[in-house]
Design an enzyme around this catalytic site. Structure first.
Site, mmCIF file in Angstrom:
data_model
loop_
_atom_site.group_PDB
_atom_site.id
_atom_site.type_symbol
_atom_site.label_atom_id
_atom_site.label_comp_id
_atom_site.label_asym_id
_atom_site.label_seq_id
_atom_site.Cartn_x
_atom_site.Cartn_y
_atom_site.Cartn_z
ATOM 1 N N ASP A 61 -2.113 4.175 -10.645
ATOM 2 C CA ASP A 61 -1.165 3.247 -10.115
ATOM 3 C C ASP A 61 -0.725 3.460 -8.546
ATOM 4 O O ASP A 61 -0.387 4.550 -8.333
ATOM 5 C CB ASP A 61 0.170 3.628 -10.711
ATOM 6 C CG ASP A 61 1.269 2.686 -10.438
ATOM 7 O OD1 ASP A 61 1.256 1.709 -9.394
ATOM 8 O OD2 ASP A 61 2.360 2.603 -11.053
ATOM 9 N N TYR A 152 7.044 -10.855 1.244
ATOM 10 C CA TYR A 152 5.437 -10.842 1.539
ATOM 11 C C TYR A 152 5.262 -10.801 3.075
ATOM 12 O O TYR A 152 4.689 -9.845 3.416
ATOM 13 C CB TYR A 152 4.838 -12.152 0.891
ATOM 14 C CG TYR A 152 3.349 -11.892 0.932
ATOM 15 C CD1 TYR A 152 2.485 -11.116 0.338
ATOM 16 C CD2 TYR A 152 2.709 -12.879 1.920
ATOM 17 C CE1 TYR A 152 1.132 -11.048 0.582
ATOM 18 C CE2 TYR A 152 1.385 -12.722 2.353
ATOM 19 C CZ TYR A 152 0.607 -11.942 1.610
ATOM 20 O OH TYR A 152 -0.736 -11.696 1.723
ATOM 21 N N LYS A 156 3.682 -7.496 4.618
ATOM 22 C CA LYS A 156 2.326 -7.588 5.379
ATOM 23 C C LYS A 156 2.550 -7.264 7.020
ATOM 24 O O LYS A 156 1.685 -6.487 7.695
ATOM 25 C CB LYS A 156 1.877 -8.806 5.264
ATOM 26 C CG LYS A 156 1.046 -9.170 3.940
ATOM 27 C CD LYS A 156 0.070 -7.833 3.486
ATOM 28 C CE LYS A 156 -0.748 -8.284 2.389
ATOM 29 N NZ LYS A 156 -1.679 -7.193 1.796
ATOM 30 N N THR A 183 -6.720 -17.618 2.927
ATOM 31 C CA THR A 183 -7.049 -17.631 1.544
ATOM 32 C C THR A 183 -8.552 -17.036 1.237
ATOM 33 O O THR A 183 -9.567 -17.668 1.744
ATOM 34 C CB THR A 183 -7.018 -19.118 0.798
ATOM 35 O OG1 THR A 183 -5.424 -19.638 1.271
ATOM 36 C CG2 THR A 183 -7.324 -19.283 -0.554
#
Length: 226
Positions: A61, A152, A156, A183
């Protein structure tokens, strides 16, 4: 197959993901010994490997400090040292600021930023010679935050600053880099973005001698979305 990374041990987290599997293939085809880090042992067996690949599975994990420590200690026992870490673990979410819960926020931080910190710290401790640490950022972190992606975008952006800080710490013996794709597309998939295999080849390039010249940089790799 080539021998570009023969004798090198490359750790790939998220090895069972879209990008991770391409990174595994790219390094395996160049002769590296691969440490496949996946959430469970069973998922390591799902990673497609080229014939003759030297690969070992390590369940972990990536957001849990104890699990990461145990995972990299197992690598120490198996390999002695590692040469490259490619940390592809991460996650994306979108919600209006007013609807973003603290749990949502923490999940994005854990998946994207905390996991990178834990993996970088553990891998650097196993790098006895020249090493490469490579993380995955995004346009939201490298350039500009996006509406309804506060957690998010912030996570980042933190990855970018973490890479810069780590890069400045080791005097070039260990270098750190971030790759910021748009993407991710499967090979042959249409749409605005960049093929995962192209990002994998870029990561291989950074893991070689070119990595020293680009230490601390975030490489924007937006493909047709750029």
């Amino acid at each position: 197959m080539s021998d570009q990374f023969q004798g090198k041990t490359v750790v790939i987290t998220g090895a069972n993901g879209r990008l991770g599997q391409q990174v595994v293939r790219a390094f395996a085809e160049r002769g590296a010994t691969i440490a496949l880090v996946t959430p469970t042992e069973a998922e390591a067996y799902d990673v497609a490997l080229p014939e003759g690949a030297d690969a070992w599975g390590f369940p972990c994990d990536a957001t849990d400090e104890g699990a990461v420590t145990q995972c990299f200690e197992a690598m120490r026992a198996q390999f002695g040292a590692v040469d490259v870490l490619v940390h592809t673990v991460g996650g994306w979410s979108s919600s209006p600021l007013a609807d973003t819960t603290v749990d949502d926020w923490r999940r994005m931080m854990d998946l994207n930023l905390t996991s990178t910190f834990l993996a970088f710290r553990a891998a650097a401790g196993l790098m006895t010679g020249e090493g490469r640490l490579i993380a995955i950022a995004s346009g939201q972190g490298a350039d500009k935050g996006v509406a309804e992606q506060a957690a998010y975008s912030a996570a980042k952006a933190g990855v970018v600053r973490l890479v810069e800080a780590v890069a400045s710490e080791y005097d070039g013996r260990i270098t750190a880099h971030a790759v910021a794709p748009s993407t991710l597309l499967a090979d042959g998939q249409e749409g605005q973005g960049v093929a995962a295999s192209t990002i994998a080849d870029l990561i291989v390039h950074l893991s070689g001698s070119a990595g020293a010249a680009l230490n601390g940089q975030t490489i924007r790799a937006y493909g047709s979305a750029g």
